[in-house]
Design a protein around this motif. Structure first.
Motif, PDB file in Angstrom:
ATOM      1  N   PRO A  27       0.823  -1.217   0.000  1.00  0.00           N
ATOM      2  CA  PRO A  27       0.000   0.000   0.000  1.00  0.00           C
ATOM      3  C   PRO A  27       0.856   1.265   0.000  1.00  0.00           C
ATOM      4  O   PRO A  27       1.977   1.276   0.513  1.00  0.00           O
ATOM      5  CB  PRO A  27      -0.792  -0.093   1.310  1.00  0.00           C
ATOM      6  CG  PRO A  27      -0.547  -1.434   1.874  1.00  0.00           C
ATOM      7  CD  PRO A  27       0.652  -2.018   1.209  1.00  0.00           C
ATOM      8  N   TYR A  28       0.294   2.313  -0.563  1.00  0.00           N
ATOM      9  CA  TYR A  28       0.968   3.621  -0.600  1.00  0.00           C
ATOM     10  C   TYR A  28       0.509   4.426   0.608  1.00  0.00           C
ATOM     11  O   TYR A  28      -0.413   5.216   0.527  1.00  0.00           O
ATOM     12  CB  TYR A  28       0.626   4.363  -1.897  1.00  0.00           C
ATOM     13  CG  TYR A  28       1.001   3.594  -3.144  1.00  0.00           C
ATOM     14  CD1 TYR A  28       2.331   3.415  -3.492  1.00  0.00           C
ATOM     15  CD2 TYR A  28       0.026   3.067  -3.975  1.00  0.00           C
ATOM     16  CE1 TYR A  28       2.686   2.713  -4.636  1.00  0.00           C
ATOM     17  CE2 TYR A  28       0.378   2.366  -5.125  1.00  0.00           C
ATOM     18  CZ  TYR A  28       1.701   2.192  -5.447  1.00  0.00           C
ATOM     19  OH  TYR A  28       2.048   1.495  -6.575  1.00  0.00           O
ATOM     20  N   ASN A  29       1.148   4.209   1.743  1.00  0.00           N
ATOM     21  CA  ASN A  29       0.764   4.910   2.966  1.00  0.00           C
ATOM     22  C   ASN A  29       1.460   6.265   3.056  1.00  0.00           C
ATOM     23  O   ASN A  29       2.508   6.494   2.461  1.00  0.00           O
ATOM     24  CB  ASN A  29       1.060   4.046   4.195  1.00  0.00           C
ATOM     25  CG  ASN A  29       2.460   3.469   4.189  1.00  0.00           C
ATOM     26  OD1 ASN A  29       3.017   3.161   3.148  1.00  0.00           O
ATOM     27  ND2 ASN A  29       3.027   3.328   5.375  1.00  0.00           N
ATOM     28  N   ILE A  30       0.860   7.148   3.820  1.00  0.00           N
ATOM     29  CA  ILE A  30       1.439   8.454   4.084  1.00  0.00           C
ATOM     30  C   ILE A  30       2.619   8.254   5.036  1.00  0.00           C
ATOM     31  O   ILE A  30       2.569   7.446   5.955  1.00  0.00           O
ATOM     32  CB  ILE A  30       0.375   9.405   4.710  1.00  0.00           C
ATOM     33  CG1 ILE A  30      -0.851   9.523   3.797  1.00  0.00           C
ATOM     34  CG2 ILE A  30       0.968  10.767   5.025  1.00  0.00           C
ATOM     35  CD1 ILE A  30      -0.557  10.113   2.425  1.00  0.00           C
ATOM     36  N   GLU A  31       3.681   8.999   4.816  1.00  0.00           N
ATOM     37  CA  GLU A  31       4.903   8.908   5.610  1.00  0.00           C
ATOM     38  C   GLU A  31       5.441   7.476   5.678  1.00  0.00           C
ATOM     39  O   GLU A  31       5.573   6.891   6.759  1.00  0.00           O
ATOM     40  CB  GLU A  31       4.684   9.482   7.014  1.00  0.00           C
ATOM     41  CG  GLU A  31       4.313  10.961   6.991  1.00  0.00           C
ATOM     42  CD  GLU A  31       4.185  11.567   8.378  1.00  0.00           C
ATOM     43  OE1 GLU A  31       4.853  11.082   9.314  1.00  0.00           O
ATOM     44  OE2 GLU A  31       3.434  12.534   8.504  1.00  0.00           O
ATOM     45  N   PRO A  32       5.779   6.912   4.535  1.00  0.00           N
ATOM     46  CA  PRO A  32       6.307   5.540   4.526  1.00  0.00           C
ATOM     47  C   PRO A  32       7.668   5.461   5.201  1.00  0.00           C
ATOM     48  O   PRO A  32       8.424   6.428   5.222  1.00  0.00           O
ATOM     49  CB  PRO A  32       6.417   5.220   3.036  1.00  0.00           C
ATOM     50  CG  PRO A  32       6.589   6.552   2.381  1.00  0.00           C
ATOM     51  CD  PRO A  32       5.781   7.520   3.205  1.00  0.00           C
ATOM     52  N   GLU A  33       7.934   4.299   5.757  1.00  0.00           N
ATOM     53  CA  GLU A  33       9.255   4.045   6.332  1.00  0.00           C
ATOM     54  C   GLU A  33      10.282   4.114   5.204  1.00  0.00           C
ATOM     55  O   GLU A  33       9.986   3.712   4.074  1.00  0.00           O
ATOM     56  CB  GLU A  33       9.304   2.663   6.977  1.00  0.00           C
ATOM     57  CG  GLU A  33       8.425   2.520   8.199  1.00  0.00           C
ATOM     58  CD  GLU A  33       8.937   3.327   9.376  1.00  0.00           C
ATOM     59  OE1 GLU A  33      10.178   3.388   9.573  1.00  0.00           O
ATOM     60  OE2 GLU A  33       8.107   3.911  10.089  1.00  0.00           O
ATOM     61  N   PRO A  34      11.482   4.597   5.485  1.00  0.00           N
ATOM     62  CA  PRO A  34      12.513   4.625   4.440  1.00  0.00           C
ATOM     63  C   PRO A  34      12.845   3.216   3.934  1.00  0.00           C
ATOM     64  O   PRO A  34      12.666   2.233   4.645  1.00  0.00           O
ATOM     65  CB  PRO A  34      13.733   5.241   5.138  1.00  0.00           C
ATOM     66  CG  PRO A  34      13.216   5.870   6.380  1.00  0.00           C
ATOM     67  CD  PRO A  34      11.957   5.149   6.753  1.00  0.00           C
ATOM     68  N   PHE A  35      13.336   3.156   2.721  1.00  0.00           N
ATOM     69  CA  PHE A  35      13.799   1.908   2.127  1.00  0.00           C
ATOM     70  C   PHE A  35      14.800   1.248   3.058  1.00  0.00           C
ATOM     71  O   PHE A  35      15.670   1.902   3.621  1.00  0.00           O
ATOM     72  CB  PHE A  35      14.452   2.221   0.776  1.00  0.00           C
ATOM     73  CG  PHE A  35      15.240   1.078   0.187  1.00  0.00           C
ATOM     74  CD1 PHE A  35      14.595   0.026  -0.422  1.00  0.00           C
ATOM     75  CD2 PHE A  35      16.626   1.066   0.256  1.00  0.00           C
ATOM     76  CE1 PHE A  35      15.316  -1.035  -0.967  1.00  0.00           C
ATOM     77  CE2 PHE A  35      17.355   0.019  -0.286  1.00  0.00           C
ATOM     78  CZ  PHE A  35      16.694  -1.029  -0.896  1.00  0.00           C
ATOM     79  N   LEU A  36      14.684  -0.061   3.219  1.00  0.00           N
ATOM     80  CA  LEU A  36      15.564  -0.824   4.099  1.00  0.00           C
ATOM     81  C   LEU A  36      16.446  -1.732   3.246  1.00  0.00           C
ATOM     82  O   LEU A  36      15.943  -2.545   2.467  1.00  0.00           O
ATOM     83  CB  LEU A  36      14.721  -1.664   5.064  1.00  0.00           C
ATOM     84  CG  LEU A  36      15.447  -2.466   6.133  1.00  0.00           C
ATOM     85  CD1 LEU A  36      16.205  -1.548   7.096  1.00  0.00           C
ATOM     86  CD2 LEU A  36      14.444  -3.315   6.899  1.00  0.00           C
ATOM     87  N   SER A  37      17.722  -1.587   3.347  1.00  0.00           N
ATOM     88  CA  SER A  37      18.665  -2.418   2.592  1.00  0.00           C
ATOM     89  C   SER A  37      18.445  -3.896   2.901  1.00  0.00           C
ATOM     90  O   SER A  37      18.161  -4.268   4.039  1.00  0.00           O
ATOM     91  CB  SER A  37      20.101  -2.034   2.963  1.00  0.00           C
ATOM     92  OG  SER A  37      21.009  -2.967   2.422  1.00  0.00           O
TER      93      SER A  37
END
Length: 188
Positions: A162-172
């Protein structure tokens, strides 16, 4: 059949598979990279993204990987997928399995949308993407010149989270628990 994360030590076998496509329009690369260059590419990708190999009896049959779709920070939730199978092992379900695993790992990394570019016509690759629920975005016409011909590339996309507001940053991928990655691999 075993699916596992690739290492730079796989570079020779992966380059051998890639070499099967160098004279085709499936890749727009015109000169086969050296093994050292290919090893560098693998190393750069595996720092942050999943890179999978499928092997049987110690022989690598194919590989698939994800990489950043575009460079700007706001694109961090997207990934582009690539897949290359030994020509002797196409149309056997390996590509589908590799894509399912890539997508599940990318979900853990916070990726929302995955993309695939296919030089058309390529019924197998087009079918793979459509069969996995990708939709066609459209065609870049005459976007690559190779083998004395201009080629079109069709782009496919699939929302995976889902395209949520304030998504967590990409995680390596290096920060994902390896047991979780193995669970995903084992699921398929």
């Amino acid at each position: 059949m075993i699916i596992r994360l690739a290492t730079i030590n796989d570079s020779k076998a992966l380059l051998k598979i890639y070499s099967q496509y160098i004279d085709t329009s499936i890749t727009f690369e015109c000169v086969l990279p050296t093994e050292e260059d290919f090893k560098g590419r693998i190393a750069a990708i595996i720092k942050d993204y999943p890179y999978l190999v499928c092997e049987e009896n110690g022989e690598i049959l194919g590989y698939a990987y994800a990489h950043r779709q575009m460079e700007r920070e706001s694109y961090q939730w997207n990934a582009e997928l690539s897949i290359y199978l030994d020509r002797s092992f196409t149309s056997k379900g390996i590509g589908k399995k590799l894509y399912y695993i890539l997508i599940d790992i990318l979900k853990l990394q916070g990726i929302k949308t995955v993309y695939g570019g296919v030089t058309v016509p390529n019924k197998r690759s087009e079918g793979l993407h459509l069969g996995l629920g990708f939709t066609s975005l459209g065609i870049y016409h005459n976007t690559g010149y190779k083998n004395n011909k201009w080629h079109d590339v069709e782009w496919f996309e699939k929302q995976i989270m889902p395209y949520n507001i304030e998504p967590e940053p990409f995680l390596s991928v290096s920060k994902i628990n390896q047991e979780k990655i193995q669970e995903i691999i084992n699921k398929y």
